[in-house]
Design an enzyme around this catalytic site. Sequence first.
Site, PDB file in Angstrom:
ATOM      1  N   GLY A 147     -53.447  25.803   8.965  1.00 57.20           N
ATOM      2  CA  GLY A 147     -52.176  25.103   8.830  1.00 57.20           C
ATOM      3  C   GLY A 147     -52.277  23.612   9.096  1.00 57.20           C
ATOM      4  NE  ARG A 202     -61.664  10.410   4.343  1.00 57.09           N
ATOM      5  CZ  ARG A 202     -62.057   9.265   4.897  1.00 57.09           C
ATOM      6  NH1 ARG A 202     -63.133   8.645   4.453  1.00 57.09           N
ATOM      7  NH2 ARG A 202     -61.377   8.733   5.891  1.00 57.09           N
ATOM      8  N   GLY A 236     -60.424  12.339   8.190  1.00 56.28           N
ATOM      9  CA  GLY A 236     -59.109  11.772   7.922  1.00 56.28           C
ATOM     10  C   GLY A 236     -58.747  11.784   6.450  1.00 56.28           C
ATOM     11  CG  ASP A 276     -50.692  30.026   9.373  1.00 57.00           C
ATOM     12  OD1 ASP A 276     -51.155  30.856  10.183  1.00 57.00           O
ATOM     13  OD2 ASP A 276     -51.081  29.929   8.194  1.00 57.00           O
ATOM     14  N   GLY A 298     -53.680  21.175   7.319  1.00 57.00           N
ATOM     15  CA  GLY A 298     -53.335  20.389   6.138  1.00 57.00           C
ATOM     16  C   GLY A 298     -51.849  20.383   5.863  1.00 57.00           C
ATOM     17  CG  ASP A 299     -49.959  23.970   5.025  1.00 57.73           C
ATOM     18  OD1 ASP A 299     -50.337  23.522   3.928  1.00 57.73           O
ATOM     19  OD2 ASP A 299     -50.142  25.153   5.368  1.00 57.73           O
TER      20      ASP A 299
END
Length: 318
Positions: A257, A229, A233, A296, A259-260
Amino acid sequence: MAPDLVTFGETMLRLSPPRGSRLETTETLRFSTAGAESNVAIAASRLGAESTWLSKLPDSALGRRVVTDLRRHGVTPEVVWTDQHRQGTYYLEHDSAPRGTAVIYDRNDAAVATATPGELPTEPIENASYYYTSGITPALSDQLRETTQALLKTAQSAGTTTVFDLNYRTKLWDPEEARRVLEPLFSHIDVLVVAARDARTVLGLDGDASAIATALADEHGFETVLVTRGDEGVVALSDGRVSEQGAFETETFDPIGTGDAFVGGYLAARIRGDELASALEQGAATAALKRTLDGDLAVVTQEEVDAVREQSSSGISR
């Protein structure tokens, strides 16, 4: 030694002008590597996981640059080399309010788009604890749609835990096509990662993150669903139990980057045996640190991640 984690997908070269400069006038471009699956492998590797990245690259200086970057962060590349295709790139011009970030992709005829199941080494996947790929990969070509499904089946048959990040990209396909291609993969996926906005846009789901996670687990039988989200979080559903992890406060220098980094940090913790709540916290701390770094990649250490976890007041709620 068998890898803990194998990832498969595209890695591009990212070319960025200095902050405050424009692509059309700059005389300098910063040169770095970027790709969801290699980003995850690097984050996990830096946090102690034996990570392997699987792909196809052009046998050129640009392709070798990608491999060099992965190796220097401890990732083992398993690459099919070709002299008939090219290295994908993308150009990124940083935002500065009120001007937004500008991204130009140049990935036509990229070598990875031609990767077939038969030419890729599957032994690392069969021997790994976890196998990860994302929705970016099957979006790149019809061939990669077939290859993505075949490698997920290979991992599933071998008992390797399969992890998939929906990672919807509007510049690659529309929501209807994405859903048509991705939903048939769900029966081969143990752990689904999906942004709440993508669950709504692509999968047509309503409600808050907890409702989305529950609906996905009920319909598709995922062992774990992680609904991210952004600044709020992540919500996780596993074994019928919902857990929530807040985002750590951070000064954002470059959000690309993030989320990765979360996924890499989460998987590294799970690989070493951490419970779900601890793994979520490590993922969130890794993501926060990534946002302070240009490029990234989550070039972080376990000590830095632990310090973020200890110093922050964000805790885990259930």
